[in-house]
Design a protein around this motif. Sequence first.
Motif, PDB file in Angstrom:
ATOM      1  N   ILE A 112      11.479   0.373  -3.264  1.00  0.00           N
ATOM      2  CA  ILE A 112      12.883   0.760  -3.111  1.00  0.00           C
ATOM      3  C   ILE A 112      13.776  -0.465  -3.190  1.00  0.00           C
ATOM      4  CG2 ILE A 112      14.597   1.681  -1.488  1.00  0.00           C
ATOM      5  CD1 ILE A 112      12.323   3.562  -0.468  1.00  0.00           C
ATOM      6  N   ALA A 113      13.417  -1.504  -2.457  1.00  0.00           N
ATOM      7  CA  ALA A 113      14.228  -2.738  -2.441  1.00  0.00           C
ATOM      8  C   ALA A 113      14.259  -3.397  -3.818  1.00  0.00           C
ATOM      9  CB  ALA A 113      13.684  -3.701  -1.399  1.00  0.00           C
ATOM     10  N   GLN A 114      13.155  -3.370  -4.514  1.00  0.00           N
ATOM     11  CA  GLN A 114      13.076  -3.990  -5.839  1.00  0.00           C
ATOM     12  C   GLN A 114      14.095  -3.369  -6.795  1.00  0.00           C
ATOM     13  OE1 GLN A 114       9.215  -3.580  -7.615  1.00  0.00           O
ATOM     14  NE2 GLN A 114       9.625  -5.091  -9.190  1.00  0.00           N
ATOM     15  N   PHE A 115      14.366  -2.083  -6.612  1.00  0.00           N
ATOM     16  CA  PHE A 115      15.332  -1.393  -7.463  1.00  0.00           C
ATOM     17  C   PHE A 115      16.683  -1.240  -6.763  1.00  0.00           C
ATOM     18  CE2 PHE A 115      11.239  -0.195  -9.294  1.00  0.00           C
ATOM     19  CZ  PHE A 115      11.463  -0.583 -10.608  1.00  0.00           C
ATOM     20  N   GLU A 116      16.936  -2.154  -5.801  1.00  0.00           N
ATOM     21  CA  GLU A 116      18.224  -2.289  -5.116  1.00  0.00           C
ATOM     22  C   GLU A 116      18.603  -1.076  -4.270  1.00  0.00           C
ATOM     23  OE1 GLU A 116      21.131  -3.664  -7.955  1.00  0.00           O
ATOM     24  OE2 GLU A 116      19.858  -5.347  -8.548  1.00  0.00           O
ATOM     25  N   HIS A 119      16.232  -7.237  10.911  1.00  0.00           N
ATOM     26  CA  HIS A 119      15.902  -8.601  10.477  1.00  0.00           C
ATOM     27  C   HIS A 119      14.925  -8.591   9.305  1.00  0.00           C
ATOM     28  CE1 HIS A 119      12.821  -7.594  13.465  1.00  0.00           C
ATOM     29  NE2 HIS A 119      12.027  -8.448  12.827  1.00  0.00           N
ATOM     30  N   VAL A 120      14.071  -7.603   9.238  1.00  0.00           N
ATOM     31  CA  VAL A 120      13.139  -7.478   8.125  1.00  0.00           C
ATOM     32  C   VAL A 120      13.883  -7.037   6.869  1.00  0.00           C
ATOM     33  CG1 VAL A 120      11.057  -6.300   7.287  1.00  0.00           C
ATOM     34  CG2 VAL A 120      11.202  -7.038   9.680  1.00  0.00           C
ATOM     35  N   ALA A 121      14.826  -6.120   7.028  1.00  0.00           N
ATOM     36  CA  ALA A 121      15.638  -5.688   5.879  1.00  0.00           C
ATOM     37  C   ALA A 121      16.365  -6.884   5.271  1.00  0.00           C
ATOM     38  CB  ALA A 121      16.628  -4.612   6.313  1.00  0.00           C
ATOM     39  N   ARG A 122      16.917  -7.739   6.120  1.00  0.00           N
ATOM     40  CA  ARG A 122      17.609  -8.936   5.603  1.00  0.00           C
ATOM     41  C   ARG A 122      16.653  -9.815   4.799  1.00  0.00           C
ATOM     42  NH1 ARG A 122      19.958  -8.682  10.692  1.00  0.00           N
ATOM     43  NH2 ARG A 122      18.525 -10.234  11.520  1.00  0.00           N
ATOM     44  N   ASP A 123      15.456 -10.007   5.321  1.00  0.00           N
ATOM     45  CA  ASP A 123      14.463 -10.820   4.609  1.00  0.00           C
ATOM     46  C   ASP A 123      14.106 -10.202   3.257  1.00  0.00           C
ATOM     47  OD1 ASP A 123      14.379 -12.565   6.782  1.00  0.00           O
ATOM     48  OD2 ASP A 123      12.509 -11.742   7.581  1.00  0.00           O
ATOM     49  N   ILE A 124      13.938  -8.895   3.244  1.00  0.00           N
ATOM     50  CA  ILE A 124      13.586  -8.194   2.004  1.00  0.00           C
ATOM     51  C   ILE A 124      14.714  -8.340   0.984  1.00  0.00           C
ATOM     52  CG2 ILE A 124      13.171  -5.932   0.974  1.00  0.00           C
ATOM     53  CD1 ILE A 124      11.761  -5.206   3.649  1.00  0.00           C
ATOM     54  N   TYR A 125      15.941  -8.104   1.421  1.00  0.00           N
ATOM     55  CA  TYR A 125      17.076  -8.198   0.503  1.00  0.00           C
ATOM     56  C   TYR A 125      17.189  -9.608  -0.080  1.00  0.00           C
ATOM     57  CZ  TYR A 125      18.602  -3.594   2.190  1.00  0.00           C
ATOM     58  OH  TYR A 125      18.688  -2.270   2.501  1.00  0.00           O
ATOM     59  N   GLN A 126      16.880 -10.611   0.720  1.00  0.00           N
ATOM     60  CA  GLN A 126      16.940 -11.989   0.218  1.00  0.00           C
ATOM     61  C   GLN A 126      15.918 -12.237  -0.891  1.00  0.00           C
ATOM     62  OE1 GLN A 126      16.555 -14.541   3.638  1.00  0.00           O
ATOM     63  NE2 GLN A 126      18.703 -14.350   4.195  1.00  0.00           N
ATOM     64  N   CYS A 127      14.791 -11.514  -0.837  1.00  0.00           N
ATOM     65  CA  CYS A 127      13.758 -11.671  -1.855  1.00  0.00           C
ATOM     66  C   CYS A 127      14.152 -11.006  -3.172  1.00  0.00           C
ATOM     67  CB  CYS A 127      12.442 -11.066  -1.380  1.00  0.00           C
ATOM     68  SG  CYS A 127      11.647 -11.994  -0.088  1.00  0.00           S
ATOM     69  N   TYR A 128      14.891  -9.901  -3.082  1.00  0.00           N
ATOM     70  CA  TYR A 128      15.154  -9.118  -4.286  1.00  0.00           C
ATOM     71  C   TYR A 128      16.554  -9.255  -4.858  1.00  0.00           C
ATOM     72  CZ  TYR A 128      10.669  -6.805  -3.676  1.00  0.00           C
ATOM     73  OH  TYR A 128       9.322  -6.547  -3.570  1.00  0.00           O
ATOM     74  N   VAL A 129      17.499  -9.697  -4.070  1.00  0.00           N
ATOM     75  CA  VAL A 129      18.876  -9.793  -4.544  1.00  0.00           C
ATOM     76  C   VAL A 129      19.034 -11.069  -5.371  1.00  0.00           C
ATOM     77  CG1 VAL A 129      21.291 -10.040  -3.867  1.00  0.00           C
ATOM     78  CG2 VAL A 129      19.798  -8.466  -2.640  1.00  0.00           C
ATOM     79  N   GLN A 130      19.554 -10.920  -6.563  1.00  0.00           N
ATOM     80  CA  GLN A 130      19.834 -12.074  -7.424  1.00  0.00           C
ATOM     81  C   GLN A 130      21.172 -12.668  -7.030  1.00  0.00           C
ATOM     82  OE1 GLN A 130      17.629 -13.119  -9.624  1.00  0.00           O
ATOM     83  NE2 GLN A 130      16.230 -11.415  -9.221  1.00  0.00           N
ATOM     84  N   THR A 131      21.212 -13.969  -6.807  1.00  0.00           N
ATOM     85  CA  THR A 131      22.479 -14.621  -6.445  1.00  0.00           C
ATOM     86  C   THR A 131      23.029 -15.412  -7.592  1.00  0.00           C
ATOM     87  OG1 THR A 131      21.231 -16.462  -5.520  1.00  0.00           O
ATOM     88  CG2 THR A 131      21.980 -14.758  -3.993  1.00  0.00           C
TER      89      THR A 131
END
Length: 159
Positions: A133-137, A147-159
């Motif tokens: 799910i996170a991989q596809f935003e 706190h885990v959601a934040r970590d996951i988003y940091q892995c998948y979100v392109q900055t």
Amino acid sequence: MIAIYPGSFDPITCGHLDIIQRASRLFDTIIVVVSLNPNKQPLFNAEKRMAQIRESVQDLPNVEVDCFNGLTVTYARMRKAKVLLRGLRVLSDFEKELQMAHTNKTLAEDLETVFLATSTEYGFLSSSLVKEIAQFEGAVDHLVPPHVARDIYQCYVQT
């Protein structure tokens, strides 16, 4: 009595936490063990997963977090545990987990496997699903601790 709850926890989900919270009322000590599986490519390294779990269970004084590379029964013996804790979501989990419980019994006769059925609202949930799910935003905030959601988003979100 000490219970070992092994898994990859990549990442820990609300379903895992449900099992841990409920088991913490049944056993004197729960040791959540991040198992290292060379056949998997984890999103988070073992240290990060352990930190995520520790933050998630900080309100449960009888829960410890550790990491181990090897057979779970070897770790259980080392920690003098008598119980392996496993969560069940669906029938296919039961088949796989029952096979593992029987295998573990051949390796350590004095070690019992206790199954806890997941709460209904988490019956569909898996770490793999969260990562997909996170991989596809998609939003995963309702599936993992904040706190885990934040970590996951940091892995998948392109900055």
